[in-house]
Write an enzyme that holds these catalytic residues in place. Structure first.
Site, PDB file in Angstrom:
ATOM      1  N   ASP A 155       1.209  -1.425   0.070  1.00 33.65           N
ATOM      2  CA  ASP A 155       0.057  -0.028  -0.779  1.00 33.65           C
ATOM      3  C   ASP A 155       0.947   1.047  -0.248  1.00 33.65           C
ATOM      4  O   ASP A 155       2.141   0.882  -0.204  1.00 33.65           O
ATOM      5  CB  ASP A 155      -1.020  -0.073   1.484  1.00 33.65           C
ATOM      6  CG  ASP A 155      -0.311  -0.335   2.516  1.00 33.65           C
ATOM      7  OD1 ASP A 155       1.094   0.484   2.636  1.00 33.65           O
ATOM      8  OD2 ASP A 155      -0.952  -0.256   3.413  1.00 33.65           O
ATOM      9  N   LYS A 177      -4.580   2.280  -0.747  1.00 36.88           N
ATOM     10  CA  LYS A 177      -6.153   3.152  -0.217  1.00 36.88           C
ATOM     11  C   LYS A 177      -5.630   4.676  -0.094  1.00 36.88           C
ATOM     12  O   LYS A 177      -4.787   5.398   0.038  1.00 36.88           O
ATOM     13  CB  LYS A 177      -6.674   2.788   0.317  1.00 36.88           C
ATOM     14  CG  LYS A 177      -7.134   1.754   0.204  1.00 36.88           C
ATOM     15  CD  LYS A 177      -8.459   1.516   1.753  1.00 36.88           C
ATOM     16  CE  LYS A 177      -8.685  -0.287   1.687  1.00 36.88           C
ATOM     17  NZ  LYS A 177      -6.883  -0.696   2.293  1.00 36.88           N
ATOM     18  N   MET A 293      -3.194   9.416  11.363  1.00 34.96           N
ATOM     19  CA  MET A 293      -3.919  10.367  10.584  1.00 34.96           C
ATOM     20  C   MET A 293      -4.903  11.111  11.095  1.00 34.96           C
ATOM     21  O   MET A 293      -6.231  11.495  11.001  1.00 34.96           O
ATOM     22  CB  MET A 293      -5.016   9.503  10.352  1.00 34.96           C
ATOM     23  CG  MET A 293      -3.807   7.871   8.808  1.00 34.96           C
ATOM     24  SD  MET A 293      -5.265   5.727   9.039  1.00 34.96           S
ATOM     25  CE  MET A 293      -5.288   6.187  10.940  1.00 34.96           C
TER      26      MET A 293
END
Length: 377
Positions: A155, A177, A293
């Site tokens: 990823d 993603k 995040m």
């Protein structure tokens, strides 16, 4: 295995001579930028040149449909449109023929005299944490598994330096993603890929930045595969909180200063500005908060923490692309951190650390006086 990975830092503080200036005149803010000849992201951006070079095998029979790139090798920035459902579906459609072909090759390989077929006919699936970015922080076990894999699904937060360790015969497939595109359908595609190749007897490695079981989807992938009768082996990685705090000289706990540490996700519901959950006891001044995040939700998060009793002048830091040559960071009081991040234009991935222990970092502008005061208290 020696992996040269040096950092060259250029520090600029408002004032550093604490003997000459009183601490009351200092603004607790600094920005650390790394001098590097590499201007591109150390991670795998979806439309980066590195990604398409790595995954070009999936387009071998589809040259007429291959994504057109207009890239500068130095900057590795591509003029490919932003994410959309149509782009994602087209990407998958292009990959399917080569993925099916690879499955057949792997089946033949396992059935040939030179291959060892597992007793149950199934291959091995490894969930491997690759740490925060610096390849020197990989475990020896992770390196061994990466080098013997048939197929690696990786990823965005797996650094390019880590992917350079992949064996020459392995196939790499990007399943990253991006913000605002975390659909159930995409995660199910990853599940099915892992299952299909495991059933073909392949050694499949799912690479995830940090630790696969800390704010990743490793638990979901492991649960799905185990329900299908596939054994999954997890190789932990150094999570960003540990790797980046060590890089900055911040102890996540410290006797007399912080007796606990809490990891929070800064994700919001449906891309909003409100964090999913902030417990009232997360505002404990004797604890350290690490927010993953959390760039977009930090203003709201900071307000809630202060509302629940965390002092507005609590030391805090935000670190972009920690442990890589492109690392940048800002230090500020909690009440000012969001503004400082905006001024410095930090981008994802950025880790946020909040707590009195941040003042123990040698990069904290008031570190000499603050650390002395905290330890004495």
């Amino acid at each position: 295995m020696a992996l040269p990975y040096t950092h060259h830092y250029d520090l600029s503080f408002f004032a550093l001579n604490l003997k000459k200036f009183g601490s009351s005149h200092l603004q607790p803010f600094c920005c650390l930028r790394c001098n590097s000849s590499v201007s591109s992201s150390p991670f795998t951006e979806k439309h980066s040149l590195q990604r398409y070079q790595r995954d070009q095998w999936v387009y071998n029979n589809n040259n007429q449909q291959r994504p057109s790139l207009s890239c500068d090798d130095e900057a590795a920035s591509c003029s490919v449109p932003a994410d959309s459902d149509s782009i994602r579906l087209n990407d998958i459609a292009l990959q399917l023929p080569e993925l099916r072909k690879l499955l057949q090759v792997l089946k033949h390989k396992r059935e040939s005299c030179g291959g060892q077929v597992p007793k149950n006919g199934l291959g091995d699936v490894f969930l491997v944490g690759t740490g925060p970015g610096d390849p020197d922080l990989l475990t020896l076990k992770a390196v061994k598994v990466i080098q013997k894999a048939d197929l690696l699904l990786y990823d965005r937060l797996v650094s390019n330096a880590v992917l350079d360790l992949v064996g020459p015969d392995a196939r790499l497939l990007y399943v990253g993603k991006t913000a605002g595109y975390h659909s159930r359908t995409q995660q199910e595609e990853i599940h099915e890929l892992l299952l299909s190749f495991a059933e073909a007897g392949a050694t499949v490695v799912r690479l995830q930045g940090g630790d696969p079981l800390v704010f990743g989807r490793g638990g979901e992938e492991m649960d799905f595969l185990q329900q299908q009768g596939i054994q999954v082996k997890v190789i932990p990685g150094i999570t960003a909180a540990s790797g980046i705090s060590a890089e900055l000289g911040i102890p996540l706990t410290h006797r007399g200063i912080a007796n606990s540490v809490r990891f929070l996700t800064g994700h919001s519901r449906k891309g909003g500005t409100d964090p999913l959950f902030v417990a009232e006891n997360a505002a404990d001044p004797d604890s350290t908060l690490v927010v993953y995040m959390g760039l977009s939700t930090l203003p709201s998060l900071a307000q809630k923490l202060i509302h629940h009793g965390l002092p507005p002048d609590t030391p805090a830091t935000a670190v972009e692309r920690g442990t890589t040559p492109q690392q940048r960071m800002v230090f500020a009081k909690l009440k000012d951190l969001a503004d400082k991040i905006k001024t410095a234009e930090l981008v994802s991935p950025t880790l946020i650390i909040i707590g009195k222990v941040v003042a123990l970092s040698p990069f904290w502008p008031q570190s000499l006086t603050e650390a002395s005061r905290l330890v004495e208290v």
